[in-house]
Design a protein around this motif. Structure first.
Motif, PDB file in Angstrom:
ATOM      1  N   SER A   1     -48.828  44.279 -64.879  1.00 52.33           N
ATOM      2  CA  SER A   1     -47.613  44.736 -65.526  1.00 52.33           C
ATOM      3  C   SER A   1     -47.888  45.105 -66.982  1.00 52.33           C
ATOM      4  O   SER A   1     -48.852  44.634 -67.588  1.00 52.33           O
ATOM      5  CB  SER A   1     -46.516  43.673 -65.451  1.00 52.33           C
ATOM      6  OG  SER A   1     -46.917  42.511 -66.143  1.00 52.33           O
TER       7      SER A   1
ATOM      8  N   SER B   1     -45.386  46.268 -70.585  1.00 50.37           N
ATOM      9  CA  SER B   1     -44.066  46.501 -71.163  1.00 50.37           C
ATOM     10  C   SER B   1     -44.223  47.186 -72.514  1.00 50.37           C
ATOM     11  O   SER B   1     -45.007  46.735 -73.358  1.00 50.37           O
ATOM     12  CB  SER B   1     -43.326  45.170 -71.337  1.00 50.37           C
ATOM     13  OG  SER B   1     -42.023  45.386 -71.822  1.00 50.37           O
TER      14      SER B   1
ATOM     15  N   SER C   1     -47.609  54.530 -73.730  1.00 48.98           N
ATOM     16  CA  SER C   1     -47.990  53.638 -72.628  1.00 48.98           C
ATOM     17  C   SER C   1     -49.406  54.015 -72.211  1.00 48.98           C
ATOM     18  O   SER C   1     -49.695  55.194 -72.012  1.00 48.98           O
ATOM     19  CB  SER C   1     -47.055  53.803 -71.436  1.00 48.98           C
ATOM     20  OG  SER C   1     -45.751  53.392 -71.741  1.00 48.98           O
TER      21      SER C   1
ATOM     22  N   SER D   1     -43.051  57.350 -74.330  1.00 42.24           N
ATOM     23  CA  SER D   1     -42.544  56.672 -73.133  1.00 42.24           C
ATOM     24  C   SER D   1     -41.021  56.714 -73.110  1.00 42.24           C
ATOM     25  O   SER D   1     -40.357  56.623 -74.152  1.00 42.24           O
ATOM     26  CB  SER D   1     -43.015  55.209 -73.124  1.00 42.24           C
ATOM     27  OG  SER D   1     -44.419  55.139 -73.132  1.00 42.24           O
TER      28      SER D   1
ATOM     29  N   PRO E   1     -37.386  55.359 -70.764  1.00 41.34           N
ATOM     30  CA  PRO E   1     -36.950  54.347 -69.777  1.00 41.34           C
ATOM     31  C   PRO E   1     -37.107  54.800 -68.336  1.00 41.34           C
ATOM     32  O   PRO E   1     -37.418  53.995 -67.455  1.00 41.34           O
ATOM     33  CB  PRO E   1     -35.473  54.147 -70.152  1.00 41.34           C
ATOM     34  CG  PRO E   1     -35.412  54.430 -71.611  1.00 41.34           C
ATOM     35  CD  PRO E   1     -36.398  55.567 -71.823  1.00 41.34           C
TER      36      PRO E   1
ATOM     37  N   SER F   1     -40.195  53.855 -66.194  1.00 40.24           N
ATOM     38  CA  SER F   1     -40.341  52.511 -65.620  1.00 40.24           C
ATOM     39  C   SER F   1     -40.529  52.618 -64.109  1.00 40.24           C
ATOM     40  O   SER F   1     -39.657  53.117 -63.393  1.00 40.24           O
ATOM     41  CB  SER F   1     -39.108  51.655 -65.939  1.00 40.24           C
ATOM     42  OG  SER F   1     -38.978  51.468 -67.335  1.00 40.24           O
TER      43      SER F   1
ATOM     44  N   LYS G   1     -47.119  47.705 -62.916  1.00 35.24           N
ATOM     45  CA  LYS G   1     -45.686  47.913 -63.117  1.00 35.24           C
ATOM     46  C   LYS G   1     -45.407  48.134 -64.590  1.00 35.24           C
ATOM     47  O   LYS G   1     -45.628  47.253 -65.420  1.00 35.24           O
ATOM     48  CB  LYS G   1     -44.893  46.709 -62.616  1.00 35.24           C
ATOM     49  CG  LYS G   1     -43.385  46.892 -62.727  1.00 35.24           C
ATOM     50  CD  LYS G   1     -42.637  45.699 -62.157  1.00 35.24           C
ATOM     51  CE  LYS G   1     -41.137  45.904 -62.237  1.00 35.24           C
ATOM     52  NZ  LYS G   1     -40.393  44.743 -61.667  1.00 35.24           N
TER      53      LYS G   1
ATOM     54  N   THR H   1     -42.749  48.843 -67.573  1.00 32.00           N
ATOM     55  CA  THR H   1     -41.352  48.722 -67.989  1.00 32.00           C
ATOM     56  C   THR H   1     -41.225  49.291 -69.388  1.00 32.00           C
ATOM     57  O   THR H   1     -41.933  48.853 -70.309  1.00 32.00           O
ATOM     58  CB  THR H   1     -40.892  47.253 -67.999  1.00 32.00           C
ATOM     59  OG1 THR H   1     -41.065  46.698 -66.692  1.00 32.00           O
ATOM     60  CG2 THR H   1     -39.412  47.161 -68.389  1.00 32.00           C
TER      61      THR H   1
ATOM     62  N   ASN I   1     -38.712  49.688 -72.374  1.00 36.59           N
ATOM     63  CA  ASN I   1     -37.471  49.094 -72.877  1.00 36.59           C
ATOM     64  C   ASN I   1     -36.771  50.023 -73.871  1.00 36.59           C
ATOM     65  O   ASN I   1     -37.407  50.550 -74.773  1.00 36.59           O
ATOM     66  CB  ASN I   1     -37.772  47.762 -73.552  1.00 36.59           C
ATOM     67  CG  ASN I   1     -38.420  46.787 -72.601  1.00 36.59           C
ATOM     68  OD1 ASN I   1     -37.866  46.459 -71.555  1.00 36.59           O
ATOM     69  ND2 ASN I   1     -39.613  46.327 -72.947  1.00 36.59           N
TER      70      ASN I   1
END
Lengths: 112, 114
Positions: free
Chosen positions: A10, A12, A19, A80, A82, A85, A107, A109, A111
């Protein structure tokens, strides 16, 4: 024997930032690499690919880098959003075999 | 444009019952066709691969079989399901004979064996 490895399950990041998703492979016969994006309960969607004769391929916000000596590739998403995600899968193909070997996915995510 | 269809979207079957999942592709001819399974917390595992009608390659030993009765139709079957057959099954296609090329996936079937 896992030939394609995504060691981070993962990641975030904040909206607007970069990202970076990483992928390592062990089989030196792989010569074509792809990234897929997958939302829950849907099939993966092709994002971007790169041939082993290149070290970079760019498509809009997505850039894939390939380091053959390190057997490493990465996907950069800038900026990046949302909607990015999802689970991202790295895949590799050996010499026109027309069969892909997938990593286990990361994964992402993003934010707001 | 090319489209790929899979059905059903979800399926709950008891252990020991038969299985038939269908995949069809539109807008292309002589595609390569693939069946994958994504088990919980794992990546995509290639189960079967086909380059033409009646030509099936099995990638892993298992309780499942595949058939390609028509150019753009790919069927995944089992005579008796096991609990371990539960998972998310994905069909994909790619341009046949193109060497390295992208694969395009269908929406998937969520199979739960109870």
């Amino acid at each position: 024997d896992q030939q394609v490895k995504q060691n981070s399950p993962s990641l975030s990041v904040q909206e607007g930032r970069i990202s970076i998703l990483n992928c390592d492979y062990t089989n030196s016969m792989f010569d074509y690499f792809l990234w897929y994006k997958k939302y829950p309960a849907e099939g993966p969607t092709f994002l971007i690919s790169i041939s082993s004769i290149k070290d970079k391929n760019e498509d809009g916000r997505f850039t894939v880098f390939l380091n053959k000596s390190a057997k490493h590739l990465s996907l950069h998403i800038v900026p990046s959003q949302p909607g990015d995600s999802a689970v991202y899968f790295c895949a590799a193909e050996k010499g026109g075999s027309e069969k892909l070997v997938f990593g286990k996915g990361t994964k992402l995510t993003v934010n707001p | 444009s090319q489209t790929i269809h899979q059905w059903p979207a979800t399926l709950v079957q008891p252990v020991g019952s038969p299985l038939s999942l269908e995949c069809t592709v539109e807008g292309t001819s002589n595609p390569n066709l693939y069946w994958y399974r994504q088990a919980a917390g794992r990546g995509l595992q290639l189960l079967f691969y086909s380059v033409g009608i009646g030509q099936i390659s099995s990638e892993v030993p298992q309780n499942l079989s595949a058939s390609r009765p028509q150019d753009r139709q790919f069927i995944l079957s089992s005579k008796k399901l096991l609990l371990s057959d539960s998972g998310f099954y994905l069909c994909a296609w790619s341009v046949g004979g193109a060497g390295s090329s992208e694969q395009y996936f269908g929406p998937g079937t969520r199979l739960t064996v109870t």
